[in-house]
Write a protein that holds these residues in place. Structure first.
Motif, PDB file in Angstrom:
ATOM      1  N   THR A  75       0.828  -1.200   0.000  1.00  0.00           N
ATOM      2  CA  THR A  75       0.000   0.000   0.000  1.00  0.00           C
ATOM      3  C   THR A  75       0.865   1.254   0.000  1.00  0.00           C
ATOM      4  O   THR A  75       0.619   2.205  -0.753  1.00  0.00           O
ATOM      5  CB  THR A  75      -0.931  -0.012   1.224  1.00  0.00           C
ATOM      6  N   ASP A  76       1.879   1.269   0.859  1.00  0.00           N
ATOM      7  CA  ASP A  76       2.803   2.410   0.885  1.00  0.00           C
ATOM      8  C   ASP A  76       3.516   2.571  -0.451  1.00  0.00           C
ATOM      9  O   ASP A  76       3.741   3.697  -0.914  1.00  0.00           O
ATOM     10  CB  ASP A  76       3.825   2.218   2.004  1.00  0.00           C
ATOM     11  N   GLN A  77       3.872   1.451  -1.060  1.00  0.00           N
ATOM     12  CA  GLN A  77       4.525   1.522  -2.365  1.00  0.00           C
ATOM     13  C   GLN A  77       3.588   2.123  -3.410  1.00  0.00           C
ATOM     14  O   GLN A  77       4.019   2.904  -4.268  1.00  0.00           O
ATOM     15  CB  GLN A  77       4.960   0.119  -2.799  1.00  0.00           C
ATOM     16  N   MET A  78       2.296   1.775  -3.341  1.00  0.00           N
ATOM     17  CA  MET A  78       1.333   2.325  -4.289  1.00  0.00           C
ATOM     18  C   MET A  78       1.152   3.825  -4.097  1.00  0.00           C
ATOM     19  O   MET A  78       1.003   4.578  -5.056  1.00  0.00           O
ATOM     20  CB  MET A  78      -0.008   1.610  -4.152  1.00  0.00           C
ATOM     21  N   HIS A  79       1.162   4.277  -2.831  1.00  0.00           N
ATOM     22  CA  HIS A  79       1.085   5.717  -2.579  1.00  0.00           C
ATOM     23  C   HIS A  79       2.234   6.435  -3.276  1.00  0.00           C
ATOM     24  O   HIS A  79       2.033   7.443  -3.967  1.00  0.00           O
ATOM     25  CB  HIS A  79       1.149   5.987  -1.075  1.00  0.00           C
ATOM     26  N   ARG A  92       4.020   9.051 -10.325  1.00  0.00           N
ATOM     27  CA  ARG A  92       3.406   9.077 -11.649  1.00  0.00           C
ATOM     28  C   ARG A  92       2.847  10.467 -11.971  1.00  0.00           C
ATOM     29  O   ARG A  92       3.052  10.991 -13.072  1.00  0.00           O
ATOM     30  CB  ARG A  92       2.296   8.022 -11.706  1.00  0.00           C
ATOM     31  N   ILE A  93       2.185  11.079 -10.991  1.00  0.00           N
ATOM     32  CA  ILE A  93       1.586  12.388 -11.228  1.00  0.00           C
ATOM     33  C   ILE A  93       2.666  13.448 -11.407  1.00  0.00           C
ATOM     34  O   ILE A  93       2.574  14.307 -12.290  1.00  0.00           O
ATOM     35  CB  ILE A  93       0.637  12.750 -10.067  1.00  0.00           C
ATOM     36  N   MET A 111      -5.865   6.274  -0.381  1.00  0.00           N
ATOM     37  CA  MET A 111      -4.820   6.096   0.619  1.00  0.00           C
ATOM     38  C   MET A 111      -4.728   4.683   1.161  1.00  0.00           C
ATOM     39  O   MET A 111      -3.852   4.395   1.946  1.00  0.00           O
ATOM     40  CB  MET A 111      -5.064   7.063   1.794  1.00  0.00           C
ATOM     41  N   ASN A 112      -5.616   3.838   0.783  1.00  0.00           N
ATOM     42  CA  ASN A 112      -5.555   2.475   1.314  1.00  0.00           C
ATOM     43  C   ASN A 112      -5.937   1.502   0.227  1.00  0.00           C
ATOM     44  O   ASN A 112      -6.949   0.839   0.291  1.00  0.00           O
ATOM     45  CB  ASN A 112      -6.508   2.334   2.501  1.00  0.00           C
ATOM     46  N   GLU A 113      -5.107   1.403  -0.788  1.00  0.00           N
ATOM     47  CA  GLU A 113      -5.443   0.639  -1.988  1.00  0.00           C
ATOM     48  C   GLU A 113      -5.792  -0.812  -1.672  1.00  0.00           C
ATOM     49  O   GLU A 113      -6.673  -1.395  -2.270  1.00  0.00           O
ATOM     50  CB  GLU A 113      -4.270   0.674  -2.968  1.00  0.00           C
ATOM     51  N   LEU A 114      -5.087  -1.415  -0.738  1.00  0.00           N
ATOM     52  CA  LEU A 114      -5.276  -2.839  -0.505  1.00  0.00           C
ATOM     53  C   LEU A 114      -6.244  -3.137   0.632  1.00  0.00           C
ATOM     54  O   LEU A 114      -6.489  -4.290   0.933  1.00  0.00           O
ATOM     55  CB  LEU A 114      -3.920  -3.492  -0.197  1.00  0.00           C
ATOM     56  N   GLN A 115      -6.776  -2.107   1.279  1.00  0.00           N
ATOM     57  CA  GLN A 115      -7.779  -2.351   2.306  1.00  0.00           C
ATOM     58  C   GLN A 115      -9.185  -2.013   1.824  1.00  0.00           C
ATOM     59  O   GLN A 115     -10.144  -2.171   2.541  1.00  0.00           O
ATOM     60  CB  GLN A 115      -7.473  -1.525   3.565  1.00  0.00           C
ATOM     61  N   ALA A 169      -3.769  13.442  -0.299  1.00  0.00           N
ATOM     62  CA  ALA A 169      -2.436  12.941   0.030  1.00  0.00           C
ATOM     63  C   ALA A 169      -1.421  13.957  -0.465  1.00  0.00           C
ATOM     64  O   ALA A 169      -1.373  14.239  -1.655  1.00  0.00           O
ATOM     65  CB  ALA A 169      -2.186  11.601  -0.637  1.00  0.00           C
ATOM     66  N   PRO A 170      -0.639  14.561   0.410  1.00  0.00           N
ATOM     67  CA  PRO A 170       0.315  15.573  -0.036  1.00  0.00           C
ATOM     68  C   PRO A 170       1.405  14.959  -0.897  1.00  0.00           C
ATOM     69  O   PRO A 170       1.806  13.818  -0.699  1.00  0.00           O
ATOM     70  CB  PRO A 170       0.886  16.116   1.276  1.00  0.00           C
ATOM     71  N   GLN A 171       1.852  15.744  -1.843  1.00  0.00           N
ATOM     72  CA  GLN A 171       2.932  15.282  -2.703  1.00  0.00           C
ATOM     73  C   GLN A 171       4.229  15.133  -1.924  1.00  0.00           C
ATOM     74  O   GLN A 171       5.188  14.570  -2.427  1.00  0.00           O
ATOM     75  CB  GLN A 171       3.109  16.261  -3.866  1.00  0.00           C
TER      76      GLN A 171
END
Length: 740
Positions: A143-147, A153-154, A175-179, A208-210
């Protein structure tokens, strides 16, 4: 197929000890059945009771739950034979079964059965809990890696379009892709953002701040240099790394789900057998407890699989579910009939060509012709190279066959990509195909008579060995997706890491391949002879001055030392990385072997007494040291305290004589170098004798390969290692502090 065999076939090999011991429970049931048969007397009343059940009132096919429950309460409680209790402690439950029919004869065997059953359930449930905790921790890491990936990417998109954004920019990401999953709107530049008109529609999305990128950096283990360059090239690399991590993670979840299903099914099968043999009705009571246990009731893995699928399809497959699931699901290799046909065809061609070669030699009486010595000096070393290659491939095919038979997970140990590993049929196809081409070349080139006028041989036939070698190199380097490209590139990558031994972290496949090269010293010398024969010799006359050339003789030493030197550097690197003193002793083994090879080579070129003494001394030391290392360290044998005397505690092959035979054979083949210092007169040409000794070493290495991988597999089994660790692209400051 009986369930016991199917159960064993579907186990994760490295988790065998964590599964239900189905065979042991069946043994207990057989003992219970035997005691029941001994104590059973003709019971007409029991037979009458069973017969009367045929006259009971039929209650219908669609009884309601309430009627089932009332039936259970009215009749089954009276015949209840067990009482299962769950003792809670430390966040987990321990199950204890009380057998209620203790007054019956032979009840002690049934009590022992339920005691073993409880132990197995507790073992399986505890193991499953621990693995689920591991995957949940890994899910948080992903999840942290996806953040970080979405932020990366952006920012890369903005920089590419010429917009430089400050650290205060806000990124709209989940903020919680896998949950949990949610839908987001895709903006024109590929960024994800929320529609402002309905903020309540997305309760799980927040800003989510950059600045998340300020707390992470590229992992130095996967990127060099570890610097944040926001460009498309780095973005593509990071996405590929995370894609591999998700695929491996999904594979773990599939295995965990299958583990739970198989064990629940095994408990159900064994309890039904118990009811049948003991004439009890205990299975439904125990299965109700099992269904309420963490093993039977937990759905974390199933939910996590769904979320991984949604995340992978959304971020790595452009929302194409079919494409995403094809990548996530493990690829099962298909057995193709054309492979079997091709293998049989080339095997037949090889056998026919060998027979034709023998008949031609006998019919032409070639062994007694004048050009025999010249042919053996010039042509035999060229063709012996292909003989060494084919023999090594045949031994590898045999190893693959037995690894599969005894369920050695060689694909995981070598780190092959799922579905790309070669089976023994494919390796046999390649080996017999190469053998067929080599034998065709030999038969075409088997000419002992030169042109009486020009006194030379035909250039076309003399160039056949070189042409065949070039064909092998071209196929090996071919970039097109033919002839197992994935395996060829894997081999080339591993070969490159062996050449650059001290510069890379040494993996299993790296030192395994380097060990193979130490048994192919004569093949490397044949390659050197190719360069000399076709570069400096007159191949049309089959003449060269290689043996008397000082440069050739110097490289004769160097070429023989290169494989051992590469292996020595690998040991040095592993000692530096792992701080393991065993690697220092392993490096000493290869250092002694280098000295032994050099002294034997020097004695072969200059038959001096001093060289003979040195060759004897260092060769004996290297052979004794190497034999001990093979048997004790690489094979894990010769353990005096083992329950299998002088072997390991765990053996895959059921016949202990195989291990003792392999040990004796390893010792005998290790000392094949004796012929180089004993000057045995075997009425064989020097090149023939050299080729035989080299072939013996290849056979020894093939035997070593099986037991070496068996020992590695059993070490993985002991530590329940069933997955390869995939390095993640981002490395946070917290991880660095935790490591320090």
């Amino acid at each position: 197929m009986k369930f016991g065999k199917e159960f064993a076939a579907q186990m994760v090999p490295e988790w065998q000890e964590a599964y239900v011991d189905y065979s042991s429970l069946k043994t207990c049931l057989k003992e219970i059945h035997r005691r029941k048969q001994q104590n059973r007397e003709p019971d007409t009343q029991a037979r009458l009771q069973r017969a009367l059940t045929l006259y009971r009132s039929f209650s219908g096919l669609n009884r309601t739950q309430n009627r089932r429950a009332s039936s259970f309460d009215d009749h089954d409680v009276e015949s209840q034979t067990i009482l299962v209790n769950s003792v809670r402690g430390n966040g987990s439950g321990k199950y204890e079964t009380t057998f209620l029919m203790v007054t019956e004869e032979g009840a002690e065997y049934e009590q022992e059965f339920f005691k073993k059953l409880d132990n197995e359930l507790n073992k399986v449930d505890e193991f499953y809990r621990s693995k689920v905790k591991e995957v949940m921790v890994e899910a948080d890491a992903l999840t942290d890696q996806m953040h970080a990936l979405i932020a990366f990417r952006i920012k890369a998109d903005k920089l590419e379009e010429g917009f430089v954004s400050g650290s205060s920019d806000q990124i709209m990401i989940h903020m919680n892709e896998l949950q949990g999953t949610t839908d987001v709107k895709q903006s024109n530049n590929g960024c994800q953002e929320i529609q402002e008109d309905d903020p309540k529609k997305f309760p799980s999305i927040r800003l989510a701040p950059q600045e998340v990128l300020n707390h992470v950096k590229l992992n130095p283990a996967t990127s060099t240099p570890a610097k944040m360059n926001f460009n498309r090239k780095n973005l593509k690399k990071i996405e590929n790394q995370l894609k591999r991590a998700f695929i491996e993670f999904y594979y773990k979840l599939r295995l965990l789900k299958n583990y739970s299903f198989l064990n629940v099914l095994a408990f159900s099968k064994i309890l039904k057998k118990y009811d049948k043999m003991a004439l009890r009705r205990a299975s439904k009571y125990y299965m109700r407890t099992l269904d309420d246990s963490y093993l039977g009731n937990s759905d974390e893995v199933t939910k996590l699989m769904e979320r991984v699928e949604a995340t992978f399809i959304k971020h790595f497959s452009n929302s194409n579910r079919s494409k995403g699931m094809n990548k996530l699901r493990p690829k099962k290799k298909k057995e193709r009939h054309r492979i079997s046909f091709g293998t049989g065809f080339f095997a037949g061609c090889t056998a026919a060509l060998v027979l034709a070669l023998v008949l031609i030699i006998h019919a032409r009486n070639i062994l007694d012709k004048e050009g025999r010595a010249q042919y053996m000096e010039s042509m035999f070393p060229l063709y012996s190279l292909f003989g060494f290659m084919v023999l090594h491939m045949l031994m590898h095919a045999g190893n693959i066959y037995f690894w599969r038979k005894y369920r050695v997970n060689y694909s995981f140990i070598f780190g092959f990509k799922q579905g790309t590993e070669l089976g023994f049929r494919e390796v046999l196809l390649l080996s017999f195909g190469l053998g067929t081409l080599a034998l065709i070349s030999v038969v075409s080139n088997l000419d002992m008579e030169m042109d009486p006028k020009t006194r030379d041989y035909k250039a076309l036939t003399e160039l056949l060995p070189l042409s065949l070698l070039m064909l092998v190199v071209i196929v090996l380097l071919c970039p097109f997706n033919i002839l197992y490209r994935s395996s060829r590139f894997f081999l080339l990558t591993t070969l490159f890491r062996c050449i650059c031994a001290p510069l890379y972290v040494v993996r299993f496949q790296d030192f395994y391949l380097a060990d193979q090269f130490t048994s192919e010293v004569q093949a490397f010398r044949s390659l050197e002879f190719y360069i000399c024969h076709y570069g400096w010799g007159d191949f049309k006359l089959r003449q060269n001055t290689c043996r008397s050339n000082d440069i050739f003789n110097t490289f004769y030493f160097i070429v023989a030392v290169i494989p051992y030197w590469s292996r020595l550097l690998q040991c040095v690197r592993r000692f530096y990385d792992e701080r393991d003193s065993m690697q220092a002793f392993n490096g000493l083994k290869y250092f002694l072997t280098i000295i032994a090879v050099c002294t034997r080579t020097a004695y072969g070129l200059d038959r001096g007494t001093s060289w003979e003494a040195l060759a004897w001394t260092f060769s004996a030391m290297a052979a004794i040291y190497g034999t001990y290392w093979d048997l004790v360290v690489d094979w894990g044998l010769l353990q005096r305290q083992s329950k299998n005397r002088w072997l390991r505690d765990k053996l895959l092959i059921p016949y202990k004589s195989v291990y003792f035979g392999a040990m004796v054979l390893n010792v005998l083949l290790r000392f094949a170098w004796l012929q180089t210092v004993l000057n045995l007169n075997l009425s064989l040409h020097r090149e023939t004798l050299t080729a035989i000794v080299a072939g013996i070493e290849i056979i020894r290495r093939g035997i070593w390969n099986f037991f070496r991988l068996e020992n590695e597999h059993l070490n993985n089994v002991g530590k329940f290692r069933a997955f390869k660790s995939v390095p993640l692209p981002f490395y946070s400051d917290e991880d660095e502090d935790r490591t320090d």
